[in-house]
Design an enzyme around this catalytic site. Structure first.
Site, PDB file in Angstrom:
ATOM      1  N   GLU A 274      50.154  39.627  37.764  1.00 23.69           N
ATOM      2  CA  GLU A 274      48.974  38.878  37.336  1.00 23.69           C
ATOM      3  C   GLU A 274      49.102  38.354  35.901  1.00 23.69           C
ATOM      4  O   GLU A 274      48.361  38.778  35.004  1.00 23.69           O
ATOM      5  CB  GLU A 274      47.717  39.743  37.469  1.00 23.69           C
ATOM      6  CG  GLU A 274      47.469  40.214  38.889  1.00 23.69           C
ATOM      7  CD  GLU A 274      46.165  40.990  39.062  1.00 23.69           C
ATOM      8  OE1 GLU A 274      45.476  41.260  38.066  1.00 23.69           O
ATOM      9  OE2 GLU A 274      45.829  41.331  40.217  1.00 23.69           O
TER      10      GLU A 274
ATOM     11  N   GLU B   2      48.929  43.012  46.641  1.00 25.51           N
ATOM     12  CA  GLU B   2      47.784  43.911  46.444  1.00 25.51           C
ATOM     13  C   GLU B   2      46.610  43.377  47.233  1.00 25.51           C
ATOM     14  O   GLU B   2      46.368  42.170  47.269  1.00 25.51           O
ATOM     15  CB  GLU B   2      47.328  43.981  44.968  1.00 25.51           C
ATOM     16  CG  GLU B   2      48.199  44.770  44.059  1.00 25.51           C
ATOM     17  CD  GLU B   2      47.678  44.805  42.616  1.00 25.51           C
ATOM     18  OE1 GLU B   2      46.440  44.770  42.403  1.00 25.51           O
ATOM     19  OE2 GLU B   2      48.516  44.852  41.707  1.00 25.51           O
TER      20      GLU B   2
HETATM   21  C1  FCB Z   1      44.401  44.389  40.040  1.00 25.43           C
HETATM   22  C2  FCB Z   1      45.482  44.975  39.144  1.00 25.43           C
HETATM   23  C3  FCB Z   1      45.757  46.425  39.432  1.00 25.43           C
HETATM   24  C4  FCB Z   1      44.543  47.223  39.818  1.00 25.43           C
HETATM   25  C5  FCB Z   1      43.670  46.475  40.795  1.00 25.43           C
HETATM   26  C6  FCB Z   1      42.427  47.211  41.174  1.00 25.43           C
HETATM   27  O1  FCB Z   1      43.861  43.249  39.461  1.00 25.43           O
HETATM   28  O2  FCB Z   1      46.714  44.310  39.318  1.00 25.43           O
HETATM   29  O3  FCB Z   1      46.424  46.929  38.325  1.00 25.43           O
HETATM   30  O4  FCB Z   1      43.846  47.675  38.724  1.00 25.43           O
HETATM   31  O5  FCB Z   1      43.324  45.232  40.277  1.00 25.43           O
END
Ligand code: FCB
Length: 461
Positions: free
Chosen positions: A166, A364
């Site tokens: 990110e 993720e």
């Molecule tokens: C994302 C992050 C990760 C985690 C999740 C919940 O944005 O990459 O580190 O904290 O959120």
């Protein structure tokens, strides 16, 4: 109805070094901005929990790797902590860290779990931040040297490398929105940091290509799909601007090799253009990744602004749109964000249609819930809401794959409840519950469900 995924589909979960490893006083690790900020600005962290007490992966990694294997994962992402490996950010390598990461990688490979290794997950070494962090070009060089050190040390044990997680967040949260250290609020500086992160990414990819290391390299991005309130031209314009600042600024640079023209025009118009040289632009134009990770949590709904922005205030993308609270939207109230599984389908289509259908995976996705202890029954968290969340998102993804999207896998955030930046342990995300008092880790109902999905290469409803 059965939803089947390919035999070699990547199933697993993600975490990061700072959020999972924890710190001891004897591990030789240097401080990073989170170690520093969670002590110095302790009130900004939920219940004042610092990085010292994250999920103890540093001490308990063998147990955690067994837990991953128990879930039948074939892949797993974590990050290397720059400040653990090179405590000052440059120079001396910490031998204990080298041993630790070798042990983790060997442990994963031995268990048939492919390591996906990320080099930077929001965790600038404090020594590097002291000289300006990514505002300072010397730190780009230090990051590229660190990347080379990682490739040299661990290259033969890693199948997939990622330069950043990110990349928008350190710039946006650290230099504009007052969420991450150094808590600076200045759009132009944020833009400079973002540009330098793009250069650091390109530099690391260059080092990787030149060194002819095995494996593949990519980056992990949080692409938030933007939806306008209506088809009114004013709402469409608002959506275009939100997308331009928060998504296309980075996506186009990384995936198309250039920044959007329109962004440059606007930044010049408002005197917010960071320093960008022609050499920078040609490096960006030459850099290509092998694989893209997408973190997806929520959509971004926007509408035309109801009022004029305060042009005496701080310049920000929010000058061009308002956030829109759609009536009837489904909310995850613990995080205050909308749940919208179809957003994953829309992202997949975007990659397919606008970004050359590059190889990608969900790096993720997940749902953070506060007060999960309320769902404990006979010792396990009965998190049916998480199973539903997984089902819905996997169905959206499945549909996109059926329609030709090159999605190679799905990683959940996360495998054991972990520390989430300023929210610390407020919201739980894991397949395993972590008892903060005893350190005990217990599988949740969703973990058992996910294991079955992996074993069956899919699921039925
Ligand atoms: C994302 C992050 C990760 C985690 C999740 C919940 O944005 O990459 O580190 O904290 O959120």
């Amino acid at each position: 109805m059965k939803y089947t995924f390919s035999k070699d589909f990547f199933w697993g979960a993600a975490t990061s070094a700072t959020q999972s490893e924890g710190r001891t006083t004897t591990d030789g690790k240097g401080e990073n901005i989170w170690d520093y900020a969670s002590k110095k600005f302790n009130d900004r962290f939920y219940e004042g929990v610092t990085t010292a007490s994250t999920s103890r992966f540093y001490e308990d990694y063998q147990g955690d790797l067994d837990r991953l294997a128990d879930l039948s994962f074939n892949s797993f992402r974590t990050s290397i902590s720059w400040s653990r490996l090179i405590p000052e950010g440059v120079g001396q390598v910490n031998p204990e860290a080298v041993q630790f990461y070798h042990n983790v990688l060997d442990g994963l490979n031995k268990r048939g779990i492919k390591p996906f290794i990320n080099l930077y997950h929001f965790d600038m070494p404090m020594k590097m931040q002291e000289i300006g962090g990514f505002e300072n070009k010397a730190v780009i060089k230090a990051y590229c040297d660190y990347a080379k050190t990682c490739f040299d040390l661990f290259g033969d044990k890693v199948s997939y490398w990622f330069t950043f997680n990110e990349p928008m967040i350190p710039a946006e949260a650290g230099y504009l929105h007052d969420r991450h250290y150094p808590y600076i609020v200045d759009f132009k500086r944020a833009a400079q940091v973002l540009h330098h992160i793009v250069l650091a990414h390109c530099g690391a990819v260059k080092v990787f290509r030149e060194g002819q290391y095995s494996g593949k390299i990519g980056i992990i991005m949080d692409v938030i799909p933007v939806y306008p309130r209506s088809q009114n031209p004013a709402d469409l314009k608002a959506a275009e601007m939100a997308d331009l600042f928060y998504t296309r600024s980075l996506n186009d640079a990384i995936l198309k090799g250039h920044y959007p023209e329109k962004l440059k025009v606007i930044l010049n118009q408002y005197d917010q253009m960071p320093e960008v040289s022609t050499d920078d632009l040609s490096l960006i134009a030459q850099t290509r990744i092998d694989i893209l990770g997408i973190n997806y949590y929520r959509p971004r709904r926007v509408k035309a602004r109801d009022s004029l922005p305060n042009t005496n205030g701080v310049f920000s993308p929010e000058w061009f749109y308002d956030n829109y609270e759609m009536p009837g939207r489904r909310m995850n109230t613990s995080r205050g964000i909308e749940i919208y599984p179809n957003g994953l389908y829309d992202i997949a289509k975007k990659i397919q249609n606008e970004y050359g259908n590059i190889d990608w995976f969900v790096s993720e996705n997940g749902i953070g819930i506060e007060g999960e202890e309320a769902f404990i029954n006979n010792g396990i968290v009965e998190d049916d809401y998480r199973i539903k969340f997984l089902e819905e998102h996997l169905i959206a993804l499945h549909q996109a794959i059926e329609e030709g999207s090159n999605c190679l896998g799905y990683h959940m955030w996360t495998f054991v409840d972990c520390w989430s930046w300023q929210n610390a342990f407020k919201n739980r995300y894991g397949f395993y519950r972590m008892d903060l008092h005893t350190g005990k880790k217990t599988i949740k109902k969703s973990g058992l469900w996910f294991k079955n999905v992996i074993l069956n290469q899919g699921f039925s409803l």
